[in-house]
Design a protein around this motif. Structure first.
Motif, PDB file in Angstrom:
ATOM      1  N   LYS A 117     -24.734  24.195  20.000  1.00  0.00           N
ATOM      2  CA  LYS A 117     -25.345  25.388  20.578  1.00  0.00           C
ATOM      3  C   LYS A 117     -25.326  25.323  22.100  1.00  0.00           C
ATOM      4  O   LYS A 117     -24.965  26.298  22.773  1.00  0.00           O
ATOM      5  CB  LYS A 117     -26.777  25.555  20.070  1.00  0.00           C
ATOM      6  N   ALA A 118     -25.696  24.179  22.672  1.00  0.00           N
ATOM      7  CA  ALA A 118     -25.688  24.027  24.133  1.00  0.00           C
ATOM      8  C   ALA A 118     -24.276  24.202  24.693  1.00  0.00           C
ATOM      9  O   ALA A 118     -24.093  24.835  25.741  1.00  0.00           O
ATOM     10  CB  ALA A 118     -26.257  22.667  24.533  1.00  0.00           C
ATOM     11  N   ASP A 119     -23.285  23.665  23.990  1.00  0.00           N
ATOM     12  CA  ASP A 119     -21.896  23.811  24.442  1.00  0.00           C
ATOM     13  C   ASP A 119     -21.478  25.280  24.472  1.00  0.00           C
ATOM     14  O   ASP A 119     -20.832  25.732  25.421  1.00  0.00           O
ATOM     15  CB  ASP A 119     -20.945  23.025  23.537  1.00  0.00           C
ATOM     16  N   ALA A 147     -26.580  20.523  34.848  1.00  0.00           N
ATOM     17  CA  ALA A 147     -28.030  20.742  34.777  1.00  0.00           C
ATOM     18  C   ALA A 147     -28.360  21.907  33.853  1.00  0.00           C
ATOM     19  O   ALA A 147     -29.298  21.822  33.043  1.00  0.00           O
ATOM     20  CB  ALA A 147     -28.601  20.981  36.172  1.00  0.00           C
ATOM     21  N   THR A 148     -27.579  22.968  33.920  1.00  0.00           N
ATOM     22  CA  THR A 148     -27.815  24.123  33.049  1.00  0.00           C
ATOM     23  C   THR A 148     -27.505  23.758  31.607  1.00  0.00           C
ATOM     24  O   THR A 148     -28.235  24.144  30.684  1.00  0.00           O
ATOM     25  CB  THR A 148     -26.970  25.325  33.499  1.00  0.00           C
ATOM     26  N   TRP A 149     -26.440  22.987  31.371  1.00  0.00           N
ATOM     27  CA  TRP A 149     -26.123  22.535  30.023  1.00  0.00           C
ATOM     28  C   TRP A 149     -27.285  21.709  29.462  1.00  0.00           C
ATOM     29  O   TRP A 149     -27.690  21.901  28.309  1.00  0.00           O
ATOM     30  CB  TRP A 149     -24.834  21.721  30.002  1.00  0.00           C
ATOM     31  N   SER A 150     -27.839  20.818  30.263  1.00  0.00           N
ATOM     32  CA  SER A 150     -28.975  20.000  29.820  1.00  0.00           C
ATOM     33  C   SER A 150     -30.168  20.867  29.450  1.00  0.00           C
ATOM     34  O   SER A 150     -30.875  20.594  28.471  1.00  0.00           O
ATOM     35  CB  SER A 150     -29.370  18.992  30.903  1.00  0.00           C
ATOM     36  N   GLN A 151     -30.392  21.917  30.218  1.00  0.00           N
ATOM     37  CA  GLN A 151     -31.482  22.843  29.921  1.00  0.00           C
ATOM     38  C   GLN A 151     -31.219  23.566  28.594  1.00  0.00           C
ATOM     39  O   GLN A 151     -32.123  23.718  27.772  1.00  0.00           O
ATOM     40  CB  GLN A 151     -31.637  23.849  31.057  1.00  0.00           C
ATOM     41  N   HIS A 152     -29.980  24.001  28.381  1.00  0.00           N
ATOM     42  CA  HIS A 152     -29.615  24.640  27.111  1.00  0.00           C
ATOM     43  C   HIS A 152     -29.850  23.661  25.953  1.00  0.00           C
ATOM     44  O   HIS A 152     -30.348  24.056  24.883  1.00  0.00           O
ATOM     45  CB  HIS A 152     -28.159  25.099  27.106  1.00  0.00           C
ATOM     46  N   GLU A 154     -31.930  21.078  25.818  1.00  0.00           N
ATOM     47  CA  GLU A 154     -33.378  20.877  25.633  1.00  0.00           C
ATOM     48  C   GLU A 154     -33.980  22.056  24.853  1.00  0.00           C
ATOM     49  O   GLU A 154     -34.773  21.859  23.927  1.00  0.00           O
ATOM     50  CB  GLU A 154     -34.050  20.732  26.982  1.00  0.00           C
ATOM     51  N   GLU A 155     -33.592  23.272  25.209  1.00  0.00           N
ATOM     52  CA  GLU A 155     -34.087  24.452  24.501  1.00  0.00           C
ATOM     53  C   GLU A 155     -33.599  24.501  23.068  1.00  0.00           C
ATOM     54  O   GLU A 155     -34.336  24.920  22.173  1.00  0.00           O
ATOM     55  CB  GLU A 155     -33.687  25.714  25.259  1.00  0.00           C
ATOM     56  N   ALA A 156     -32.354  24.058  22.815  1.00  0.00           N
ATOM     57  CA  ALA A 156     -31.803  24.067  21.463  1.00  0.00           C
ATOM     58  C   ALA A 156     -32.506  23.036  20.560  1.00  0.00           C
ATOM     59  O   ALA A 156     -32.581  23.218  19.351  1.00  0.00           O
ATOM     60  CB  ALA A 156     -30.307  23.789  21.495  1.00  0.00           C
TER      61      ALA A 156
END
Length: 158
Positions: A117-119, A147-152, A154-156
């Motif tokens: 999902k983050a990808d 950083a934005t990928w890491s945030q995605h 974390e949310e996923a």
């Protein structure tokens, strides 16, 4: 292995014809998703390999649905199937925009579903950047997108 299903939507302030080209033109796909070989026709090859250090998206398959500027279906030989639908939305800064609906069916262990999902979320961010004239500089992906990928991610996971 399970077959996680992922549904994502994005709105882009561009006409469907512009967004469509970014889905089926190999040079444009390379600017947001990865190295691509695409034969934009029903039955044509659709091959994308993510570029390190970016998302690890990989699709090797055939185009099974090709309704120009409306729908693209890809059946992947490794178990990843893509279904992309474009809907024109009246309004926006340019008078017309596009709602992209992405459905991904992927043969990965459920433990990796959040990463998948983050990808895809970061890839859709990258598509937006490409549409605004800023293709991914893969050599600087870490600085631009990690950083934005890491945030995605974390949310996923939540």
């Amino acid at each position: 292995m399970s077959k996680p299903s992922l549904h994502l939507r994005r709105r882009y302030e561009f006409a469907p014809s512009i967004v469509w080209d970014a889905l089926v033109d190999a040079e444009l796909v390379a600017g947001w998703l990865g190295d691509a070989v695409i034969e934009p026709e029903l039955g044509g090859a659709y091959s994308v390999r993510g570029v390190a250090p970016g998302p690890t998206i990989s699709v090797e398959g055939r185009i099974v649905d090709f309704d120009r500027r409306v729908h693209l279906g890809v059946a992947g030989s490794s178990g990843t199937n893509l279904d992309l639908t474009l809907d024109e939305v009246v309004g926006g800064n340019r008078g017309s925009s596009t709602r992209l609906s992405l459905h991904v069916m992927s043969s990965v262990d459920a433990a990796f579903a959040a990463r998948v999902k983050a990808d895809w979320l970061i890839s859709l961010d990258q598509l937006g950047d490409l549409l605004h004239g800023h293709p991914v500089d893969w050599q600087h992906w870490d600085c631009d997108y990690a950083a934005t990928w890491s945030q995605h991610l974390e949310e996923a996971l939540t």
